[in-house]
Scaffold this active site. Sequence first.
Site, PDB file in Angstrom:
ATOM      1  N   SER A  70       6.110  -0.576  49.026  1.00 14.15           N
ATOM      2  CA  SER A  70       6.486  -1.586  50.018  1.00 14.15           C
ATOM      3  C   SER A  70       6.722  -2.924  49.338  1.00 14.15           C
ATOM      4  O   SER A  70       6.097  -3.245  48.315  1.00 14.15           O
ATOM      5  CB  SER A  70       5.372  -1.741  51.060  1.00 14.15           C
ATOM      6  N   TYR A 102      -3.820  -3.742  50.975  1.00 16.26           N
ATOM      7  CA  TYR A 102      -2.556  -3.015  51.130  1.00 16.26           C
ATOM      8  C   TYR A 102      -1.550  -3.472  50.083  1.00 16.26           C
ATOM      9  O   TYR A 102      -0.848  -2.653  49.469  1.00 16.26           O
ATOM     10  CB  TYR A 102      -2.006  -3.255  52.535  1.00 16.26           C
TER      11      TYR A 102
END
Length: 218
Positions: A70, A102
């Site tokens: 990501s 994350y």
Amino acid sequence: KAVVSTQSTGSHSELHILVNNAGVVSPPIIATEQGIEATTGINYLGHFFLTHLLKELLIPVKGRVVVVASDAYAFSKLKLDMMESKKPKIFQPVSKPGVHEYSISNICRILYANELSKRHPDLTCASLHPGIVKTHLDRSFSKVWKYCCCCWTCCLVPPEEGAETSLYCATIDISIHNGMYFKDSHVEPLKGEVLNTELQERLWDISMAVVNDFMETQ
């Protein structure tokens, strides 16, 4: 591990494409059964371990490993001192895992894909950003974060569109871009510490140490 080992020694002798796509944000647990911080353990270390177990099926056929990451990698920074000692800080559980963890897990994914292409040059490897996809990634978010996510609904893409770059990297010849990062089915320039080869090598070494310790206890 048992399932993968059975497949490796059983009817499956080849694996041409492996897409690592598991991911969580703010999981309801803070650590895996092995004591690894849950977000990084699930999003990155689990992929590292799975690929390690399957590499003997991938390498002989010059297979392909696609790591879904990501653009959130840019939200945090990974430093060498986070990977020191026998219990690296990067793998230590925190009380409330969130966006920082994350982001770190996605830095790890990108570093890993690049280092994998160097350690096993017969493999074609890529990491990628699939877009901001309408999935259940927010299922463990707090009510406040879920409310904020509702405001982004118009920016989300359907899963079918979110899978396009993964399919591109899995099926199109990208060997001349081995180890690189993709977005919208094109190579995307990276920035920051994900370009640091020392970080890549150190992350590989500590990840391999964790995997070896786990395998020795099974």
